[in-house]
Design an enzyme around this catalytic site. Structure first.
Site, PDB file in Angstrom:
ATOM      1  CG  HIS A 199      43.406  53.645  -4.562  1.00  0.00           C
ATOM      2  ND1 HIS A 199      42.047  53.576  -4.572  1.00  0.00           N
ATOM      3  CD2 HIS A 199      43.852  52.631  -5.334  1.00  0.00           C
ATOM      4  CE1 HIS A 199      41.675  52.535  -5.311  1.00  0.00           C
ATOM      5  NE2 HIS A 199      42.754  51.944  -5.789  1.00  0.00           N
ATOM      6  N   GLY A 237      37.484  47.563  -9.792  1.00  0.00           N
ATOM      7  CA  GLY A 237      36.597  46.644  -9.092  1.00  0.00           C
ATOM      8  C   GLY A 237      35.294  46.357  -9.820  1.00  0.00           C
ATOM      9  CB  SER A 276      38.941  45.214 -14.027  1.00  0.00           C
ATOM     10  OG  SER A 276      37.911  45.685 -13.171  1.00  0.00           O
ATOM     11  CD  GLU A 323      39.143  51.671  -3.570  1.00  0.00           C
ATOM     12  OE1 GLU A 323      39.910  51.252  -2.688  1.00  0.00           O
ATOM     13  OE2 GLU A 323      38.833  51.001  -4.581  1.00  0.00           O
ATOM     14  CD  GLU A 346      44.649  52.122  -9.619  1.00  0.00           C
ATOM     15  OE1 GLU A 346      44.873  50.905  -9.688  1.00  0.00           O
ATOM     16  OE2 GLU A 346      44.236  52.677  -8.602  1.00  0.00           O
ATOM     17  CG  ASN A 389      45.374  48.636  -3.400  1.00  0.00           C
ATOM     18  OD1 ASN A 389      45.394  48.452  -2.185  1.00  0.00           O
ATOM     19  ND2 ASN A 389      44.614  49.557  -3.986  1.00  0.00           N
ATOM     20  CE  LYS A 444      41.348  48.301  -4.526  1.00  0.00           C
ATOM     21  NZ  LYS A 444      40.275  48.691  -5.443  1.00  0.00           N
TER      22      LYS A 444
END
Ligand code: PGA
Length: 251
Positions: free
Chosen positions: A95, A173, A213, A97, A167, A9, A11
């Site tokens: 996701h 991250g 991560s 985000e 996730e 991904n 991003k």
């Protein structure tokens, strides 16, 4: 056996030229890899060019999001049909985000998931709890809600084209990875929820990727767990050699 699925991904990173440089470097590094589904998910503007660069390779193309209509007056949105037209076979949906910064609800994400599947895309559907939810003992409730509402209405056949990506938001991250034991516990729980909602056959076949991560040096211990079927990789997918190593260690 479930075939490992490893997806990058990217991003909101990389211009078209940079995206092409990355996949052109990646292709030879993984060209002999069999037995792993490899997917890269660039930004929308790079999809078409990357699709051309990936022709004839063993790397599949995915988008990071899509909308719930084929076309029309929806400024700024992109449909599954357009993603397929650009060369995608996959999309990420839900996701954290998107959930966090764009307020995408379970109900909206379920609509997206069903429309993307009906349009012929494969989907990586993301779920996961925040640190606050985990620490206050609400992790399982959150996963129940995300799975129950998020996957509502799917058929058994839909799960041939749907992967679940667990996730934990606190691991994305941050450099903090869930331990293999934490990942396994959550994946087993999620598979149990899928079993309750859709039955044994679906629970056995659905792939559950871990994300947060994931790096070349921790992927093997995660993949060693029976309920971890692959990964969704952010930061470590932005460099060809590291991502290739990660793919190889997922076998
Ligand atoms: P990360 O991101 O690997 O950079 O933690 C994972 C993701 O958000 O999919």
């Amino acid at each position: 056996m479930r075939k490992p699925l490893v997806a990058g991904n990217w991003k909101m990173n990389k211009l078209v030229g940079e995206s092409l440089a990355l996949v052109n470097a990646l292709k030879p590094l993984v060209k002999d890899v069999e037995g792993v589904d490899i997917v890269v998910c660039p930004v929308f503007t790079a999809l078409h060019a990357v699709a051309d660069a990936l022709k004839g390779s063993n790397i599949q193309l995915g988008a990071q999001n899509c909308f719930t209509r084929e076309s029309g007056a929806y400024t700024g949105e992109v449909s599954p049909q357009m993603l397929k037209d650009a060369g995608c076979t996959w999309t990420i949906i839900g996701h954290s985000e998107r959930r966090q910064y764009f307020n995408e609800s379970d109900e909206f994400l379920n609509e997206k998931l069903r429309f993307a599947l009906a349009s012929g895309l494969k989907v990586m559907f993301c779920i996961g709890e925040t640190l606050e939810e985990r620490e206050s003992g609400r992790m399982n409730d959150v996963l129940v809600r995300q799975i129950t509402n998020g996957l509502m209405g799917l058929s058994e056949a839909d799960f041939d084209n749907t992967s679940i990506a667990y996730e934990p938001v606190w691991a994305i991250g941050t450099g903090v990875t869930a331990t293999p034991e934490q990942a396994e516990e959550a994946h087993a729980f999620v598979r149990g929820l899928v079993r309750d909602q859709f039955g044994e056959a679906v629970a056995d076949k659905v792939r559950i990727q871990y994300g947060g991560s994931v790096k070349p040096d921790n992927v093997a211990s995660l993949m060693a767990k029976p309920n971890v079927d692959g990964s969704l990789v952010g930061g470590a997918s932005l460099k060809a050699d590291g991502f290739a190593e990660l793919v190889r260690k997922s076998l």
